[in-house]
Design an enzyme around this catalytic site. Structure first.
Site, PDB file in Angstrom:
ATOM      1  N   HIS A   1      -0.140   4.444   0.129  1.00 21.49           N
ATOM      2  CA  HIS A   1      -0.813   5.468   0.863  1.00 21.49           C
ATOM      3  C   HIS A   1      -1.320   5.361   2.329  1.00 21.49           C
ATOM      4  O   HIS A   1      -1.178   4.091   2.666  1.00 21.49           O
ATOM      5  CB  HIS A   1      -2.246   6.180  -0.025  1.00 21.49           C
ATOM      6  CG  HIS A   1      -3.081   5.030  -0.176  1.00 21.49           C
ATOM      7  ND1 HIS A   1      -3.071   4.252  -1.044  1.00 21.49           N
ATOM      8  CD2 HIS A   1      -4.338   4.621   0.390  1.00 21.49           C
ATOM      9  CE1 HIS A   1      -4.250   3.269  -0.901  1.00 21.49           C
ATOM     10  NE2 HIS A   1      -4.778   3.765  -0.008  1.00 21.49           N
TER      11      HIS A   1
ATOM     12  N   LYS B   1       0.831  -1.335  -0.010  1.00 17.06           N
ATOM     13  CA  LYS B   1       0.015  -0.061  -0.060  1.00 17.06           C
ATOM     14  C   LYS B   1       0.862   1.140   0.027  1.00 17.06           C
ATOM     15  O   LYS B   1       1.772   1.243   0.797  1.00 17.06           O
ATOM     16  CB  LYS B   1      -0.862  -0.213   1.312  1.00 17.06           C
ATOM     17  CG  LYS B   1      -1.770   1.137   1.301  1.00 17.06           C
ATOM     18  CD  LYS B   1      -2.878   0.865   2.395  1.00 17.06           C
ATOM     19  CE  LYS B   1      -3.940   1.957   2.486  1.00 17.06           C
ATOM     20  NZ  LYS B   1      -4.608   1.984   3.847  1.00 17.06           N
TER      21      LYS B   1
END
Length: 217
Positions: free
Chosen positions: A105, A103
């Protein structure tokens, strides 16, 4: 009084996770038994399953700061084991699991849950071990995250079958990575449970033993 191993074998049969008959496995082998963990589908089932993993964890003296559940099957297993250890045995561990994709963000990272730090003791919680693929996939991710000490891997059933060579996947895991793999039960435990009348299935005993003789490690 039944042992936790015998109770677990009964639990698998009652929930149709352990079945007997004629099955063609992914490997192409013809087996007289089949383990389908996809049959665990309810809250009560996963809660009880976590208790059996916790008993195995304690029976083998495993020490861990964090339980890692490889996505996807290992996620509910690690969570339920952590809950059982805390609620029933007063052992509070962290838990985390890997993402299939990093991921980029929010909090980011490869893992969700307890952060892994250098020096942490980690136990991997998985379903069954056939080829060792899950271990080979999760180990680089864990070690990329931190310099941890993987103290154990806990699985539900050790089929005790030869992998690519003469050794089982469990034996190969120790030889290759120095990681001890503990199972709640082995196929030998299942055969003994049939012989002792803990579960039904005496008509499959000889086929079980023949299969073990042919493919056993």
């Amino acid at each position: 009084m039944l042992t936790y191993k015998q109770r677990f074998i009964q639990f698998m049969v009652e929930n149709e996770v352990l079945c007997f008959g004629d099955f063609t496995l992914k490997s192409g082998r013809k087996a007289p038994y089949f383990i389908n963990s996809g049959k665990y589908r309810t809250g009560s089932q996963i809660a009880q399953l976590g208790e059996y993993y916790a008993e195995c964890y304690l029976a083998h003296g495993v020490q861990a700061d964090t339980l890692v559940g490889p996505a996807y099957k290992g996620i509910p297993l690690a969570v339920s084991t952590a809950v059982a250890l805390a609620k029933t045995h007063g052992v509070d561990t962290g838990f985390c699991f890997d993402r299939k994709e990093v991921k980029d963000h929010g909090e980011g990272g490869m893992f969700v849950g307890q952060k892994l730090n250098d020096g942490d003791r980690v136990a991997i919680i998985e379903d069954v071990m056939t080829s060792g693929k899950a271990l080979r996939e999760i180990l680089p991710k864990i070690r990329q995250e931190a310099d941890v000490n993987v103290t154990a891997m806990i699985i539900s059933v050790d089929r005790q079958e030869k992998g690519t060579g003469e050794k089982s996947a469990v034996q190969e895991a120790y030889d290759e990575y120095g990681i001890k793999v503990y199972s709640i039960v082995t196929v030998e435990d299942i055969i003994a449970a049939i012989e002792d009348g803990v579960i039904q299935g005496k008509e499959y005993l000889q086929a079980m033993k023949d299969y073990r003789k042919q493919y056993g490690a």
